[in-house]
Write a protein that holds these residues in place. Structure first.
Motif, PDB file in Angstrom:
ATOM      1  N   LEU A 336       0.857  -1.178   0.000  1.00  0.00           N
ATOM      2  CA  LEU A 336       0.000   0.000   0.000  1.00  0.00           C
ATOM      3  C   LEU A 336       0.896   1.232   0.000  1.00  0.00           C
ATOM      4  O   LEU A 336       1.717   1.403   0.908  1.00  0.00           O
ATOM      5  CB  LEU A 336      -0.889   0.002   1.241  1.00  0.00           C
ATOM      6  N   GLY A 337       0.767   2.073  -1.025  1.00  0.00           N
ATOM      7  CA  GLY A 337       1.618   3.253  -1.153  1.00  0.00           C
ATOM      8  C   GLY A 337       2.514   3.191  -2.368  1.00  0.00           C
ATOM      9  O   GLY A 337       3.153   4.187  -2.725  1.00  0.00           O
ATOM     10  N   TYR A 338       2.527   2.028  -3.041  1.00  0.00           N
ATOM     11  CA  TYR A 338       3.325   1.890  -4.266  1.00  0.00           C
ATOM     12  C   TYR A 338       2.803   2.867  -5.316  1.00  0.00           C
ATOM     13  O   TYR A 338       1.591   3.040  -5.474  1.00  0.00           O
ATOM     14  CB  TYR A 338       3.228   0.454  -4.794  1.00  0.00           C
ATOM     15  N   ASP A 339       3.701   3.478  -6.062  1.00  0.00           N
ATOM     16  CA  ASP A 339       3.301   4.443  -7.086  1.00  0.00           C
ATOM     17  C   ASP A 339       3.715   3.919  -8.458  1.00  0.00           C
ATOM     18  O   ASP A 339       4.877   4.006  -8.844  1.00  0.00           O
ATOM     19  CB  ASP A 339       3.961   5.799  -6.819  1.00  0.00           C
ATOM     20  N   ALA A 428       3.096   1.028   3.362  1.00  0.00           N
ATOM     21  CA  ALA A 428       4.190   1.929   3.006  1.00  0.00           C
ATOM     22  C   ALA A 428       4.941   2.453   4.217  1.00  0.00           C
ATOM     23  O   ALA A 428       6.138   2.722   4.151  1.00  0.00           O
ATOM     24  CB  ALA A 428       3.632   3.114   2.209  1.00  0.00           C
ATOM     25  N   THR A 468      -7.029   6.511   2.856  1.00  0.00           N
ATOM     26  CA  THR A 468      -6.069   5.713   2.088  1.00  0.00           C
ATOM     27  C   THR A 468      -5.574   6.428   0.843  1.00  0.00           C
ATOM     28  O   THR A 468      -4.381   6.407   0.529  1.00  0.00           O
ATOM     29  CB  THR A 468      -6.713   4.372   1.694  1.00  0.00           C
ATOM     30  N   GLU A 469      -6.480   7.068   0.117  1.00  0.00           N
ATOM     31  CA  GLU A 469      -6.069   7.741  -1.115  1.00  0.00           C
ATOM     32  C   GLU A 469      -5.133   8.906  -0.830  1.00  0.00           C
ATOM     33  O   GLU A 469      -4.169   9.148  -1.567  1.00  0.00           O
ATOM     34  CB  GLU A 469      -7.304   8.221  -1.899  1.00  0.00           C
ATOM     35  N   ARG A 471      -3.167   9.044   1.704  1.00  0.00           N
ATOM     36  CA  ARG A 471      -1.886   8.426   2.097  1.00  0.00           C
ATOM     37  C   ARG A 471      -1.061   8.102   0.850  1.00  0.00           C
ATOM     38  O   ARG A 471       0.150   8.342   0.802  1.00  0.00           O
ATOM     39  CB  ARG A 471      -2.123   7.139   2.897  1.00  0.00           C
ATOM     40  N   LYS A 472      -1.706   7.555  -0.163  1.00  0.00           N
ATOM     41  CA  LYS A 472      -0.980   7.210  -1.388  1.00  0.00           C
ATOM     42  C   LYS A 472      -0.343   8.444  -2.019  1.00  0.00           C
ATOM     43  O   LYS A 472       0.777   8.393  -2.521  1.00  0.00           O
ATOM     44  CB  LYS A 472      -1.932   6.523  -2.375  1.00  0.00           C
ATOM     45  N   GLN A 473      -1.086   9.552  -1.996  1.00  0.00           N
ATOM     46  CA  GLN A 473      -0.550  10.792  -2.568  1.00  0.00           C
ATOM     47  C   GLN A 473       0.673  11.274  -1.776  1.00  0.00           C
ATOM     48  O   GLN A 473       1.659  11.744  -2.352  1.00  0.00           O
ATOM     49  CB  GLN A 473      -1.635  11.863  -2.561  1.00  0.00           C
ATOM     50  N   TYR A 475       2.756   9.394  -0.035  1.00  0.00           N
ATOM     51  CA  TYR A 475       3.906   8.513  -0.298  1.00  0.00           C
ATOM     52  C   TYR A 475       4.454   8.720  -1.708  1.00  0.00           C
ATOM     53  O   TYR A 475       5.648   8.570  -1.939  1.00  0.00           O
ATOM     54  CB  TYR A 475       3.538   7.051  -0.045  1.00  0.00           C
TER      55      TYR A 475
END
Length: 523
Positions: A336-339, A428, A468-469, A471-473, A475
């Motif tokens: 989770l957090g992979y781009d 992540a 969650t979204e 967080r992804k941004q 990371y």
């Protein structure tokens, strides 16, 4: 968790072969007078033998820094409040249920009727004692940073605890399900102190019996286990550094599992009538690290130059036999957090030379590439040596026994080094906080000794964000900075591979890289 780190010698490996001949339950040799052979022995008297490339460097969950060490005790001797299944979904373990009461309070209802191996009852006080230990500054656990958000573990009643957090922490469940979240006997904590690594005491289906450094670790079935009992008597983790010897042991019935399996042995295992190839996608990555505190790697231009000079596709194909996929960062696709939008460095030796010139090294320089004694990594080191020669960098390859290598990496003795990260939680935060936060230097996981205040800030923001979204941004921003500053050269996303005897059923390796043996039957 952490690096795929991992004491042993060739002599120990050879010695262990002899020892396996005695301990293996699948051999056909006639036992000593009055002793049943393995085939004659009841199933419950069987011994599972696992041949491993290196010894554990620690068995204390608050000090373990390698997946291979954690693999010996995680879900075997030690258990956590919760666990993950093979799809990484959270499931009850020592906690039967849990809920988030507010942003900073989590409640866990504990399983009743469970005892530690030393007879101490498992209860809320044991949970409190475990987390008090890891957070105790006097203990100086390198894993304390994983739990620094825990301000209090409150005992509500004998079987209810509240985790009070200093700030919202999204990955709490993932870290509690990891080996760092293992619950330790409070009696053992008091009795053994810093010697706990030699006396692991948990609640799991196996009881620790012995550890002969460089040779073997022996666990025995816990007949008083609260859950489903294992179907064999002992598990022996043999240290067998020589790759072909490990595989040969499975082939001849002297061992049941060989792990890790070198990619050069895949065809041999696949074509064997006695072995099966186990292969599964993992959460970890392999990479080349720079000690950013040492010249010339304290200059980002030098690190970028090497990123441009490394042809990773050739390494994955030529060294790893296409086991694994090309990595664009230290974070694999399943974390989770992979781009996926992050573009890695393309092979461009001219740009690499230009950057070296700009950094003041127009003729290149000499350096040392450190690696553990795993064959694939030695092969990778030789390819990297050749590739860097193309831009004028003269590389000496230094190979150490794996435990010694890990110590060197943790202590900042390395310059350029080949490493990896198992990313045990799948989140992540575990990747980023350990590998790149300034609080994790050295034994904490940040062995590139990389420090960037903006990255620190983003990592801290990411662990607190509940969405969650978002967080992804966060990371994605951190990964972009790390790409630009290049403390590592990402190589590949890992696959876990092992050779397994065909009479073994129920073996698997979690995406995190833990060997799972509790459900094994030896046919």
């Amino acid at each position: 968790m952490k690096k795929q780190k991992m004491l042993g010698s060739m002599l120990a490996g050879i010695l262990s072969v002899g020892l396996v001949l005695t301990g293996c339950s699948t051999g056909t040799e006639q036992g000593a007078a009055g002793t049943p052979t393995a085939k004659e022995a009841p199933a419950t008297d069987q011994t599972l033998v696992i041949a491993r490339q290196s010894d554990a460097n620690n068995l204390d969950p608050h000090f373990i820094s390698a997946i291979n060490a954690a693999s010996v005790v995680h879900h075997k001797v030690y258990e956590g409040l919760i666990q993950r299944d093979d799809n990484m979904a959270f499931k009850p373990m020592l906690a039967t249920e849990w809920k988030q009461l507010d942003d900073v309070t989590w409640e866990f209802k504990l399983r009743q009727g469970v005892n530690f191996h030393d007879g101490t009852p498992f209860n809320a006080e044991a949970v409190k004692a475990t987390f008090a230990r890891v957070l105790d500054e006097k203990v100086a656990s390198p894993r304390a940073s994983q739990f620094k958000m825990v301000s209090e573990v409150k005992v509500v009643d004998d079987y209810t605890v509240h985790f009070k957090l200093a700030y919202p922490y999204s990955p709490l469940l993932s870290i509690l399900a990891n080996h760092e979240g293992s619950i330790i006997s409070p009696k053992a904590i008091e009795q053994y102190g810093k010697e706990l690594s030699k006396h692991p005491v948990g609640t799991g289906p196996f009881v620790f019996e012995s550890w002969t450094p460089g040779q073997e670790i022996v666990l025995v079935k816990n007949d008083n286990y609260w859950g489903e009992k294992v179907k064999f008597k002992k598990a022996v983790f043999k240290v067998v550094p020589e790759d072909t010897t490990r595989v040969a042991m499975v082939e001849t019935g002297e061992a049941h599992i060989a792990e890790p399996l070198p990619v050069t042995e895949i065809d041999r295992v696949s074509n064997s009538p006695h072995m099966s190839l186990y292969r599964t996608e993992g959460l970890g990555t392999d990479f080349i690290g720079f000690n950013t505190k040492k010249k010339p790697f304290d200059d980002a231009r030098v690190r970028q130059a090497i990123n441009y000079a490394i042809e990773t596709d050739a390494i994955i194909k030529g060294v790893y036999n296409d086991v694994g996929t090309k990595a664009n960062s230290a974070m694999s696709q399943k974390v989770l957090g992979y781009d996926e939008a992050l573009k890695g460095y393309e092979f461009d030796p001219n740009k690499a030379k230009a950057l070296l010139k700009e950094a003041g090294y127009p003729e290149g320089f000499k350096t040392t590439l450190w690696t553990g004694d795993r064959k694939e990594r030695i092969n990778a080191a030789e390819v990297i040596q050749s590739q860097l020669k193309g831009i004028g960098i003269e590389v000496e390859v230094k190979v150490l026994e794996y435990g010694a290598y890990l110590d060197a990496e943790d202590n900042g003795e390395t310059e350029l080094f080949i490493s990896g990260w198992g990313n045990a939680t799948g989140d992540a935060d575990y990747n980023q906080y350990n590998l790149f936060h300034s609080s994790s230097l050295g034994k904490g996981g940040n062995t590139t000794f990389y420090v960037n205040k903006e990255v620190d800030k983003l990592i801290e923001e990411g662990r607190r964000e509940q969405d969650t979204e978002k967080r992804k941004q966060i990371y994605a921003k951190a990964l972009e900075i790390e790409k630009q500053e290049a403390p590592i050269v990402p190589i590949r996303n890992l696959e876990h591979v092992a050779a397994v005897a065909k009479n073994i059923k129920g073996f698997w390796i979690s995406p995190s890289g833990y060997m799972m043996i509790n459900g094994i039957t030896i046919e």
